[in-house]
Design an enzyme around this catalytic site. Structure first.
Site, mmCIF file in Angstrom:
data_model
loop_
_atom_site.group_PDB
_atom_site.id
_atom_site.type_symbol
_atom_site.label_atom_id
_atom_site.label_comp_id
_atom_site.label_asym_id
_atom_site.label_seq_id
_atom_site.Cartn_x
_atom_site.Cartn_y
_atom_site.Cartn_z
ATOM 1 N N GLY A 185 -12.059 -7.700 6.731
ATOM 2 C CA GLY A 185 -13.006 -8.625 6.480
ATOM 3 C C GLY A 185 -14.337 -8.327 6.754
ATOM 4 C CG MET A 234 -5.979 -8.578 12.826
ATOM 5 S SD MET A 234 -4.898 -9.918 12.498
ATOM 6 C CE MET A 234 -4.099 -10.102 14.099
ATOM 7 C CD GLU A 235 -3.212 -4.389 12.082
ATOM 8 O OE1 GLU A 235 -2.846 -5.567 12.148
ATOM 9 O OE2 GLU A 235 -4.127 -4.075 11.220
ATOM 10 C CG ASP A 277 -11.123 -11.802 4.264
ATOM 11 O OD1 ASP A 277 -11.939 -11.596 5.320
ATOM 12 O OD2 ASP A 277 -10.095 -11.223 4.234
ATOM 13 C CD GLU A 292 -2.851 -1.193 2.636
ATOM 14 O OE1 GLU A 292 -3.930 -0.931 2.409
ATOM 15 O OE2 GLU A 292 -2.234 -1.497 3.585
#
Length: 251
Positions: free
Chosen positions: A78, A192-193, A216, A12
């Site tokens: 997700g 997760m962050e 996903d 990214e």
């Protein structure tokens, strides 16, 4: 004003790093940071690291060492919200830590010492990211990218849940979605962050905004879809959205 652009994945930031002028690389707290000028702005680029602790360390270093005043975070997530599909973009309005549970001392998901479970993003920055994401998805609809499965990607805005777990179970993501719904929280995506970064920025009074590309559906196929999607779609989304976001700063 110095802006930090924090990303979850190196793909990214490749294009952004190459576009920097007055480039300077710095190592601190075990992280690699790149300072420079981008579209006339002072910018610091960094990778968050994986998980909440790594992301909090990176964010704290950006604030303490580089003196940033604004932080924008890009990454993948997700989808767990109804209608949130692969290839869509979620612009965060607020974050919650789905693995924080100090019951019965505090309500579920509430971090002790804070008044409520959610951490809010800066409204003006969030609106700019939302407009940039809309521009990106309009462009992406013309890519004919097989991983988008012929869909015109959509942009959503709302709650993102963070925790130290890569969700790869349809039953787990459905249960998580149901728990949030029952509590009146409508989580759109899981990662997760972001909530850790939001918490650190709240502590320091730093303006924060975040955008996540849905790679996903946080189900049993998540680990299969993830690598190909990051390479073919998410990295292009991030570069487009950040470029549009920076352009809006000059308007």
């Amino acid at each position: 004003m110095t802006l930090a652009i924090l990303s979850a994945l190196p793909e990214e930031q490749h294009g952004l790093a190459h576009a920097l002028t007055h480039r300077q690389e710095v190592r601190r707290a075990g992280r690699h940071f790149v300072k420079g000028r981008l579209q006339g702005l002072d910018v610091v680029l960094a990778l968050s690291g994986i998980g909440k602790v790594a992301a909090a360390t990176t964010t704290t270093t950006l604030i303490e060492h580089f003196g940033i005043e604004t932080l924008v975070f890009t990454g993948v997530a997700g989808g767990i919200g109804t209608g949130v599909q692969v290839g869509d973009v979620v612009v965060a309005q607020h974050f919650v830590q789905h693995d924080m549970d100090v019951r019965p001392l505090f309500p579920r998901w509430q971090v002790p010492g804070y008044p409520h479970p959610t951490f809010h993003c800066h409204p003006t920055l969030t609106e700019r990211l939302h407009q940039a994401a809309l521009d990106c998805t309009r462009t992406a609809a013309q890519w004919n990218e097989p991983l988008l499965q012929g869909r015109s990607p959509a942009v959503h805005a709302g709650l993102i849940a963070s925790g130290d777990q890569f969700i790869v179970s349809a039953s787990l993501s459905q249960a998580m979605h149901g728990d949030f719904q029952a509590a009146g929280l409508h989580a759109l995506a899981v990662e997760m962050e972001g909530a850790a970064i939001a918490q650190v920025c709240a502590d320091y009074g730093i303006a924060f905004a975040a955008v996540r590309t849905i790679s996903d559906r946080a189900d049993d196929a998540a680990h299969v879809d993830f690598p190909a999607f990051v390479s073919a779609v998410a990295s292009r989304y991030a570069l487009h959205i950040v470029a549009q976001f920076l352009s809006s700063e000059r308007v």
